[in-house]
Write a protein that holds these residues in place. Structure first.
Motif, PDB file in Angstrom:
ATOM      1  N   PHE A 114    -122.284   5.554 -17.200  1.00 24.20           N
ATOM      2  CA  PHE A 114    -122.454   4.226 -16.605  1.00 24.20           C
ATOM      3  C   PHE A 114    -123.850   3.677 -16.896  1.00 24.20           C
ATOM      4  CE2 PHE A 114    -118.732   5.328 -14.020  1.00 24.20           C
ATOM      5  CZ  PHE A 114    -118.055   4.121 -14.027  1.00 24.20           C
ATOM      6  N   GLY A 115    -124.842   4.577 -16.953  1.00 20.42           N
ATOM      7  CA  GLY A 115    -126.208   4.142 -17.204  1.00 20.42           C
ATOM      8  C   GLY A 115    -126.426   3.587 -18.591  1.00 20.42           C
ATOM      9  N   ARG A 116    -125.527   3.915 -19.526  1.00 18.53           N
ATOM     10  CA  ARG A 116    -125.635   3.381 -20.890  1.00 18.53           C
ATOM     11  C   ARG A 116    -125.010   1.998 -21.003  1.00 18.53           C
ATOM     12  NH1 ARG A 116    -127.107   7.664 -24.277  1.00 18.53           N
ATOM     13  NH2 ARG A 116    -126.854   9.713 -23.314  1.00 18.53           N
ATOM     14  N   VAL A 117    -124.234   1.628 -19.993  1.00 19.13           N
ATOM     15  CA  VAL A 117    -123.529   0.343 -20.035  1.00 19.13           C
ATOM     16  C   VAL A 117    -124.075  -0.644 -19.002  1.00 19.13           C
ATOM     17  CG1 VAL A 117    -121.274  -0.771 -19.840  1.00 19.13           C
ATOM     18  CG2 VAL A 117    -121.448   1.528 -20.816  1.00 19.13           C
ATOM     19  N   PHE A 118    -124.380  -0.124 -17.822  1.00 21.20           N
ATOM     20  CA  PHE A 118    -124.823  -0.989 -16.735  1.00 21.20           C
ATOM     21  C   PHE A 118    -126.253  -0.633 -16.332  1.00 21.20           C
ATOM     22  CE2 PHE A 118    -120.219  -0.393 -16.246  1.00 21.20           C
ATOM     23  CZ  PHE A 118    -119.794  -1.715 -16.365  1.00 21.20           C
ATOM     24  N   SER A 119    -126.993  -1.619 -15.883  1.00 16.93           N
ATOM     25  CA  SER A 119    -128.367  -1.397 -15.442  1.00 16.93           C
ATOM     26  C   SER A 119    -128.398  -1.142 -13.941  1.00 16.93           C
ATOM     27  CB  SER A 119    -129.221  -2.626 -15.762  1.00 16.93           C
ATOM     28  OG  SER A 119    -129.057  -3.623 -14.765  1.00 16.93           O
ATOM     29  N   PRO A 120    -129.512  -0.635 -13.412  1.00 16.18           N
ATOM     30  CA  PRO A 120    -129.618  -0.448 -11.957  1.00 16.18           C
ATOM     31  C   PRO A 120    -129.533  -1.759 -11.195  1.00 16.18           C
ATOM     32  CG  PRO A 120    -131.722  -0.066 -13.030  1.00 16.18           C
ATOM     33  CD  PRO A 120    -130.702  -0.138 -14.110  1.00 16.18           C
ATOM     34  N   TYR A 121    -129.794  -2.870 -11.872  1.00 21.68           N
ATOM     35  CA  TYR A 121    -129.667  -4.169 -11.213  1.00 21.68           C
ATOM     36  C   TYR A 121    -128.209  -4.481 -10.918  1.00 21.68           C
ATOM     37  CZ  TYR A 121    -134.551  -4.829 -12.457  1.00 21.68           C
ATOM     38  OH  TYR A 121    -135.910  -4.690 -12.559  1.00 21.68           O
ATOM     39  N   GLN A 122    -127.299  -3.840 -11.675  1.00 21.15           N
ATOM     40  CA  GLN A 122    -125.872  -4.013 -11.449  1.00 21.15           C
ATOM     41  C   GLN A 122    -125.288  -2.876 -10.609  1.00 21.15           C
ATOM     42  OE1 GLN A 122    -125.446  -4.118 -15.756  1.00 21.15           O
ATOM     43  NE2 GLN A 122    -124.400  -6.102 -15.603  1.00 21.15           N
ATOM     44  N   LEU A 123    -125.693  -1.637 -10.932  1.00 25.44           N
ATOM     45  CA  LEU A 123    -125.132  -0.471 -10.250  1.00 25.44           C
ATOM     46  C   LEU A 123    -125.758  -0.228  -8.880  1.00 25.44           C
ATOM     47  CD1 LEU A 123    -124.868   2.109 -13.183  1.00 25.44           C
ATOM     48  CD2 LEU A 123    -122.998   0.879 -12.066  1.00 25.44           C
ATOM     49  N   ASN A 124    -127.004  -0.637  -8.723  1.00 22.45           N
ATOM     50  CA  ASN A 124    -127.724  -0.380  -7.470  1.00 22.45           C
ATOM     51  C   ASN A 124    -128.447  -1.652  -7.030  1.00 22.45           C
ATOM     52  OD1 ASN A 124    -129.020   0.824  -5.302  1.00 22.45           O
ATOM     53  ND2 ASN A 124    -130.420   2.051  -6.549  1.00 22.45           N
ATOM     54  N   PRO A 125    -127.691  -2.705  -6.734  1.00 20.44           N
ATOM     55  CA  PRO A 125    -128.308  -4.004  -6.434  1.00 20.44           C
ATOM     56  C   PRO A 125    -129.236  -3.990  -5.223  1.00 20.44           C
ATOM     57  CG  PRO A 125    -125.980  -4.005  -5.841  1.00 20.44           C
ATOM     58  CD  PRO A 125    -126.224  -2.767  -6.637  1.00 20.44           C
ATOM     59  N   MET A 126    -128.989  -3.073  -4.271  1.00 19.31           N
ATOM     60  CA  MET A 126    -129.862  -2.970  -3.098  1.00 19.31           C
ATOM     61  C   MET A 126    -131.072  -2.081  -3.366  1.00 19.31           C
ATOM     62  SD  MET A 126    -128.349  -4.957  -1.071  1.00 19.31           S
ATOM     63  CE  MET A 126    -129.292  -4.649   0.423  1.00 19.31           C
ATOM     64  N   ASN A 127    -131.121  -1.503  -4.585  1.00 12.95           N
ATOM     65  CA  ASN A 127    -132.242  -0.664  -5.009  1.00 12.95           C
ATOM     66  C   ASN A 127    -132.501   0.480  -4.024  1.00 12.95           C
ATOM     67  OD1 ASN A 127    -134.083  -0.151  -7.095  1.00 12.95           O
ATOM     68  ND2 ASN A 127    -135.765  -1.074  -5.944  1.00 12.95           N
ATOM     69  N   VAL A 128    -131.435   1.149  -3.631  1.00  6.22           N
ATOM     70  CA  VAL A 128    -131.552   2.285  -2.708  1.00  6.22           C
ATOM     71  C   VAL A 128    -132.211   3.453  -3.430  1.00  6.22           C
ATOM     72  CG1 VAL A 128    -130.276   3.939  -1.301  1.00  6.22           C
ATOM     73  CG2 VAL A 128    -129.526   1.547  -1.424  1.00  6.22           C
ATOM     74  N   ASN A 129    -133.280   3.966  -2.854  1.00  8.86           N
ATOM     75  CA  ASN A 129    -133.989   5.110  -3.431  1.00  8.86           C
ATOM     76  C   ASN A 129    -134.468   6.001  -2.283  1.00  8.86           C
ATOM     77  OD1 ASN A 129    -135.589   6.963  -4.741  1.00  8.86           O
ATOM     78  ND2 ASN A 129    -136.694   5.465  -5.977  1.00  8.86           N
ATOM     79  N   PRO A 130    -133.743   7.084  -2.001  1.00  5.66           N
ATOM     80  CA  PRO A 130    -134.117   7.957  -0.882  1.00  5.66           C
ATOM     81  C   PRO A 130    -135.523   8.531  -1.017  1.00  5.66           C
ATOM     82  CG  PRO A 130    -131.905   8.476  -1.671  1.00  5.66           C
ATOM     83  CD  PRO A 130    -132.508   7.533  -2.660  1.00  5.66           C
ATOM     84  N   LEU A 131    -136.006   8.641  -2.250  1.00  6.22           N
ATOM     85  CA  LEU A 131    -137.336   9.215  -2.448  1.00  6.22           C
ATOM     86  C   LEU A 131    -138.428   8.344  -1.839  1.00  6.22           C
ATOM     87  CD1 LEU A 131    -138.898  11.559  -3.687  1.00  6.22           C
ATOM     88  CD2 LEU A 131    -139.013  10.270  -5.835  1.00  6.22           C
ATOM     89  N   ARG A 132    -138.185   7.045  -1.819  1.00  7.01           N
ATOM     90  CA  ARG A 132    -139.170   6.144  -1.225  1.00  7.01           C
ATOM     91  C   ARG A 132    -139.371   6.456   0.261  1.00  7.01           C
ATOM     92  NH1 ARG A 132    -141.404   1.152  -2.299  1.00  7.01           N
ATOM     93  NH2 ARG A 132    -142.103   0.050  -0.435  1.00  7.01           N
ATOM     94  N   ASP A 133    -138.276   6.707   0.952  1.00  6.90           N
ATOM     95  CA  ASP A 133    -138.374   7.032   2.373  1.00  6.90           C
ATOM     96  C   ASP A 133    -139.109   8.357   2.587  1.00  6.90           C
ATOM     97  OD1 ASP A 133    -136.957   4.731   3.019  1.00  6.90           O
ATOM     98  OD2 ASP A 133    -135.016   5.762   2.969  1.00  6.90           O
ATOM     99  N   ILE A 134    -138.880   9.313   1.686  1.00  6.47           N
ATOM    100  CA  ILE A 134    -139.558  10.603   1.794  1.00  6.47           C
ATOM    101  C   ILE A 134    -141.056  10.439   1.610  1.00  6.47           C
ATOM    102  CG2 ILE A 134    -139.828  12.863   0.695  1.00  6.47           C
ATOM    103  CD1 ILE A 134    -136.835  12.761   0.039  1.00  6.47           C
TER     104      ILE A 134
END
Length: 361
Positions: A114-134
């Protein structure tokens, strides 16, 4: 008879990034912090190296080596706990054959496709990143930015200009750390003051010249995660992707090491003022054999057992290095970048085939 107490030596440490492989650096730092003669005055880091750098600086500022060790442990433990909820984990074949990679993980393979076809702007529109919370939970950036005794440098890549961006105190923040670790196929670029940033590994993994230019330490200890060389040519798709990952995230570091070695050679050949010309003594801690057995996909494996395995490798590598080269710190380099000059510009005073002064290191 008690061992003779050693005079403290001011050093800089430079910490490579590499996802969960950063737990190797945790082990190295944990061992170095046992040595009270090592006085860390400068730290640079990229991606996972940025996380380790922040933990190290905050810990040293709050309570010295023991506090730094505790904070590093707390960070990596929190990462491993969060990984239990991750859908990307080892598949049955990886577990069956005792491999730490994710090469046969269905969810990992799906994310790659999926990463070769779609960007994170499409696959992860809310930009969820658990590492940020950590990162926000584990670190106190007020303490980090007020740590006057230790200078901190974090590298990110400016998406628009393609140039490195080095964040310094008092501008170290959650955003700066996340910018340093922003993989462009997984997360949206991190925006800071109107500029967008990706992972710093593309342009400085880790940055060395801020340490040389902006601290008074002459010894730089590089903790190296990604192997420079491999004996065999990759032939499978996974092997090719793995080697491309290593080459990409080593390229900027190799160029900096070439420049530092080039400068060292000129300083010593021409007997220049070593302080004025930033003479540096390079040291490298790595575990080439062990780390080269790990594929790029394992950088996304944050299982607690794997992180502890990497910690153990790092701790052992640091002990081995201290036994072999610890006495050179403060006196002379223990590692030479001369092999990196092959197929590149060499100092003008060296005739082709002539060995440099660095060859004696």
């Amino acid at each position: 008879m008690a061992a003779k107490k050693r005079t403290p030596v001011r050093v800089d440490v430079a910490l490579q990034g590499g996802g969960s492989h950063g737990a190797f650096t945790w082990g190295v730092l944990d061992r170095l912090l046992d040595e009270d003669w090592i006085e860390i005055v400068g730290v640079s880091g990229t991606s996972a190296g940025a996380m380790n750098s922040v933990a190290l600086v905050q810990g040293l500022a709050e309570g010295g080596g023991e506090r730094a060790k505790a904070l590093l442990s707390a960070y990596w433990t929190t990462v491993s706990e969060a990984a239990k909820l991750s859908p990307i984990r080892r598949g049955p074949l990886d577990r069956l054959f005792g491999r730490w990679s994710l090469d046969f993980s269905p969810t990992y393979m799906a994310s790659e496709i999926f990463g070769r076809v779609f960007s994170p702007y499409q696959l992860n529109p809310m930009n969820v990143n658990p590492l940020r919370d950590i990162v926000a939970e584990c670190f106190d950036f007020e303490v980090v930015n007020s740590a006057d005794a230790i200078k901190l440098f974090l590298c990110a890549t400016n998406v628009r200009t393609g140039r490195p961006k080095v964040f310094r105190q008092p501008d170290i923040s959650v955003d700066a750390v996340m910018a340093s670790a922003c993989l462009p196929k997984m997360f949206k670029a991190v925006e800071i003051d109107g500029e967008a940033y990706w992972d710093g590994g593309f342009m400085g993994n880790p940055p060395l010249f801020p340490l040389i230019d902006e601290t008074d330490a002459r010894d730089v200890i590089l903790v190296k995660i990604n192997p420079f060389e491999r004996a065999e040519v990759p032939t499978t798709a996974a092997e090719i992707d793995n080697r491309l990952n290593e080459i990409t995230f080593n390229s900027s570091l190799i160029k900096e090491l070439r420049s530092i070695g080039f400068l060292w050679e000129i300083i010593h050949q021409e007997n220049l003022d070593r302080e004025a010309y930033r003479d540096s003594r390079l040291h490298v801690i790595g575990a080439e054999d062990e780390m080269s057995r790990l594929g790029a996909s394992s950088k996304l494996n944050a299982e607690g057992a794997f992180l502890r395995h990497l910690y153990d490798i790092g701790h052992a590598a640091a002990s081995e290095w201290l036994n072999a080269h610890g006495d050179k710190v403060g006196n002379r380099p223990s590692w030479s970048p001369e092999p990196l000059w092959e197929e590149s510009l060499q100092p003008a005073h060296l005739a082709p085939g002539t060995k440099s002064r660095l060859s004696s290191i």
